[in-house]
Design a protein around this motif. Structure first.
Motif, PDB file in Angstrom:
ATOM      1  N   LEU A  54      -4.891  -8.436  32.469  1.00  0.00           N
ATOM      2  CA  LEU A  54      -4.459  -9.797  32.766  1.00  0.00           C
ATOM      3  C   LEU A  54      -5.176 -10.799  31.862  1.00  0.00           C
ATOM      4  O   LEU A  54      -4.586 -11.806  31.448  1.00  0.00           O
ATOM      5  N   GLY A  55      -6.419 -10.511  31.515  1.00  0.00           N
ATOM      6  CA  GLY A  55      -7.141 -11.383  30.598  1.00  0.00           C
ATOM      7  C   GLY A  55      -6.464 -11.451  29.237  1.00  0.00           C
ATOM      8  O   GLY A  55      -6.321 -12.531  28.656  1.00  0.00           O
ATOM      9  N   TYR A  56      -6.030 -10.290  28.709  1.00  0.00           N
ATOM     10  CA  TYR A  56      -5.325 -10.278  27.432  1.00  0.00           C
ATOM     11  C   TYR A  56      -3.979 -10.993  27.546  1.00  0.00           C
ATOM     12  O   TYR A  56      -3.557 -11.686  26.614  1.00  0.00           O
ATOM     13  N   TYR A  57      -3.324 -10.839  28.681  1.00  0.00           N
ATOM     14  CA  TYR A  57      -2.047 -11.519  28.888  1.00  0.00           C
ATOM     15  C   TYR A  57      -2.248 -13.033  28.840  1.00  0.00           C
ATOM     16  O   TYR A  57      -1.512 -13.750  28.142  1.00  0.00           O
ATOM     17  N   PHE A  58      -3.237 -13.526  29.582  1.00  0.00           N
ATOM     18  CA  PHE A  58      -3.511 -14.963  29.577  1.00  0.00           C
ATOM     19  C   PHE A  58      -3.913 -15.438  28.186  1.00  0.00           C
ATOM     20  O   PHE A  58      -3.496 -16.506  27.729  1.00  0.00           O
ATOM     21  N   LEU A  59      -4.755 -14.664  27.492  1.00  0.00           N
ATOM     22  CA  LEU A  59      -5.239 -15.069  26.177  1.00  0.00           C
ATOM     23  C   LEU A  59      -4.107 -15.139  25.159  1.00  0.00           C
ATOM     24  O   LEU A  59      -4.144 -15.955  24.231  1.00  0.00           O
ATOM     25  N   SER A  60      -3.099 -14.313  25.343  1.00  0.00           N
ATOM     26  CA  SER A  60      -1.986 -14.288  24.383  1.00  0.00           C
ATOM     27  C   SER A  60      -0.957 -15.383  24.626  1.00  0.00           C
ATOM     28  O   SER A  60      -0.159 -15.700  23.735  1.00  0.00           O
ATOM     29  N   ARG A  61      -0.952 -15.982  25.820  1.00  0.00           N
ATOM     30  CA  ARG A  61       0.102 -16.957  26.154  1.00  0.00           C
ATOM     31  C   ARG A  61       0.143 -18.148  25.208  1.00  0.00           C
ATOM     32  O   ARG A  61       1.216 -18.518  24.714  1.00  0.00           O
ATOM     33  N   LYS A  69      -9.319 -26.846  32.098  1.00  0.00           N
ATOM     34  CA  LYS A  69      -9.402 -25.489  32.625  1.00  0.00           C
ATOM     35  C   LYS A  69      -8.052 -24.799  32.480  1.00  0.00           C
ATOM     36  O   LYS A  69      -7.010 -25.356  32.810  1.00  0.00           O
ATOM     37  N   THR A  70      -8.060 -23.570  31.977  1.00  0.00           N
ATOM     38  CA  THR A  70      -6.830 -22.804  31.767  1.00  0.00           C
ATOM     39  C   THR A  70      -6.461 -22.003  33.009  1.00  0.00           C
ATOM     40  O   THR A  70      -7.213 -21.951  33.995  1.00  0.00           O
ATOM     41  N   LEU A  71      -5.301 -21.333  32.956  1.00  0.00           N
ATOM     42  CA  LEU A  71      -4.868 -20.473  34.057  1.00  0.00           C
ATOM     43  C   LEU A  71      -5.878 -19.371  34.340  1.00  0.00           C
ATOM     44  O   LEU A  71      -6.008 -18.913  35.477  1.00  0.00           O
ATOM     45  N   ALA A  72      -6.562 -18.934  33.296  1.00  0.00           N
ATOM     46  CA  ALA A  72      -7.547 -17.868  33.463  1.00  0.00           C
ATOM     47  C   ALA A  72      -8.864 -18.377  34.053  1.00  0.00           C
ATOM     48  O   ALA A  72      -9.767 -17.594  34.328  1.00  0.00           O
ATOM     49  N   GLY A  73      -8.969 -19.700  34.260  1.00  0.00           N
ATOM     50  CA  GLY A  73     -10.175 -20.268  34.846  1.00  0.00           C
ATOM     51  C   GLY A  73     -11.236 -20.661  33.844  1.00  0.00           C
ATOM     52  O   GLY A  73     -12.346 -21.048  34.223  1.00  0.00           O
ATOM     53  N   ASP A  74     -10.923 -20.551  32.536  1.00  0.00           N
ATOM     54  CA  ASP A  74     -11.879 -20.899  31.493  1.00  0.00           C
ATOM     55  C   ASP A  74     -11.581 -22.291  30.945  1.00  0.00           C
ATOM     56  O   ASP A  74     -10.432 -22.722  30.924  1.00  0.00           O
ATOM     57  N   ALA A  75     -12.613 -22.968  30.471  1.00  0.00           N
ATOM     58  CA  ALA A  75     -12.439 -24.279  29.839  1.00  0.00           C
ATOM     59  C   ALA A  75     -12.490 -24.096  28.331  1.00  0.00           C
ATOM     60  O   ALA A  75     -13.419 -24.557  27.662  1.00  0.00           O
ATOM     61  N   GLU A  76     -11.485 -23.412  27.794  1.00  0.00           N
ATOM     62  CA  GLU A  76     -11.452 -23.147  26.354  1.00  0.00           C
ATOM     63  C   GLU A  76     -11.051 -24.374  25.559  1.00  0.00           C
ATOM     64  O   GLU A  76     -11.509 -24.581  24.443  1.00  0.00           O
ATOM     65  N   PHE A  77     -10.173 -25.199  26.141  1.00  0.00           N
ATOM     66  CA  PHE A  77      -9.648 -26.368  25.433  1.00  0.00           C
ATOM     67  C   PHE A  77     -10.211 -27.653  26.029  1.00  0.00           C
ATOM     68  O   PHE A  77     -10.700 -27.671  27.157  1.00  0.00           O
ATOM     69  N   CYS A  78     -10.094 -28.732  25.245  1.00  0.00           N
ATOM     70  CA  CYS A  78     -10.620 -30.021  25.696  1.00  0.00           C
ATOM     71  C   CYS A  78      -9.729 -31.155  25.218  1.00  0.00           C
ATOM     72  O   CYS A  78      -9.002 -31.031  24.233  1.00  0.00           O
TER      73      CYS A  78
END
Length: 383
Positions: A351-358, A201-210
């Motif tokens: 904030l979503g774009y900020y998290f996505l760009s990190r 789970k990322t800072l944004a609350g999504d499970a994009e990575f595994c």
């Protein structure tokens, strides 16, 4: 009869794309400030596939659009201007292009149609704990046992592995060789016994990575791209495609469009400070777009992407981050709210774009590594 898109007038080509997106793209895929999952994008993916618009860079004979650089940039510009989310596309932009270049005829015939049909959804088994940007230090091993390779190890930061049916894996097949040698490139089904996926789970609350664990995973002897111990050639080619993708102007373009929306809805284009920063960012995006076009032209002409591609990977993510940081400044107190926020008549998720760009300055080769590559290979500085 296949349409020769390259022969079309560019404005007609753009209008065709624009009309299709407006009529067919699901609203939930517009202006998403996160990577969408397969179940969210599947119907749209299949619509693009049925239209023959899923793989703009693939040759026509393999089911792609065969676009030249000008049309490919126009294609991405129209999708990005409309705010269309990136669907799970690793099989399209990475593996597909690799198979076109290095795969056997049997591999092309089997895998390419399945990628276009959405039957095989791929993820990338490259990075490992302790071997991310220094990929050549990977420790995952593959040992030949009769008609199978037995693979053991761990991969991390595997994008959308939980949605994938297949994975391509770099594994060491000659432990005695130098670290850039003795590596091979494997293809495996995700339901193969011994493969375990654990979402992160990322800072944004999504499970994009595994995380992906490989315990005595048996892969057929022929499920290898290129020669045994020549996986580094595959890895470099695919990293070239990946760095071209990660250095694409589309991420910065999309963020700039959202910034423009915020400025217009807030009525602050007359503010000298906002106007000066926005103008500089827009000029930087234009420069990035022109540089990207040069690299894309090389690839489309059948040329190899050399170490200078690191310029693009270094530049694109940095610009994306700078735009997203300025979006937070412009949003002021709304910049701390996760999820879309209304600015006048429009919704934007700063904030979503900020998290996505990190993570963009990390994945695909960290910025520090890109600087080292440029210093050593282009400037001749000591390592």
């Amino acid at each position: 009869m296949a349409i020769d898109y390259n022969a079309m007038d560019e404005q007609d080509f753009r209008r065709m794309l624009r009309d299709f997106i407006a009529a067919e793209c699901p609203p939930h895929l517009i202006n998403q400030a996160r990577r969408v999952n397969w179940h969210e994008a599947r119907d749209w993916f299949l619509k693009l596939s049925a239209k023959g618009w899923l793989a703009p860079a693939w040759p026509v004979e393999h089911g792609g659009m065969g676009l030249n650089v000008e049309k490919m940039l126009a294609y991405h510009d129209e999708f990005d201007s409309a705010g269309v989310a990136r669907h799970p596309d690793i099989g399209i932009v990475m593996l597909g292009m690799l198979l076109v270049r290095f795969g056997t005829e049997a591999q092309k015939a089997h895998y390419l149609p399945r990628i276009l049909a959405g039957e095989d959804v791929w993820c990338q088994g490259y990075s490992e704990p302790g071997a991310g940007s220094d990929l050549a230090s990977l420790r995952t091993s593959a040992v030949l046992d009769g008609d199978h390779w037995v693979i053991n190890g761990q991969k991390i930061w595997t994008t959308l592995a939980q949605d994938s049916t297949d994975i391509f894996i770099l594994a060491r097949t000659d432990p005695a060789a130098k670290k850039q040698q003795g590596i091979s490139f494997f293809l495996a089904r995700m339901d193969t016994p011994g493969i375990t996926v654990r979402p992160i789970k990322t800072l944004a609350g999504d499970a994009e990575f595994c995380e992906v664990f490989l315990d005595d995973v048996r892969v057929a002897r022929d499920n290898i791209v290129g020669a045994v111990n020549d996986g580094w050639t595959m890895a470099k080619a695919l990293l070239g495609f990946e760095r071209l993708t990660h250095g694409s102007p589309k991420f910065a373009q999309m963020a700039l469009l959202r910034l423009e929306t915020m400025g217009r809805e807030l009525g602050i284009f007359d503010d000298p400070s906002f106007a000066a920063t926005y103008t500089q960012l827009a000029l930087d995006v234009a420069d990035l777009t022109a540089t990207y076009a040069r690299f894309a032209e090389t690839l489309k002409g059948g040329g190899a992407l050399g170490p200078e591609i690191s310029i693009l990977k270094l530049w694109g993510p940095d610009l994306y981050q700078r735009i997203s940081e300025f979006m937070l400044d412009v949003a002021q107190e709304n910049g701390s709210a996760l999820g879309p926020t209304r600015f006048g008549g429009a919704e934007v998720d700063p904030l979503g774009y900020y998290f996505l760009s990190r993570p963009t300055t990390i994945y695909g080769g960290a910025s520090e590594i890109q600087r080292n590559i440029l210093a050593k290979t282009l400037l001749g500085m000591p390592g």
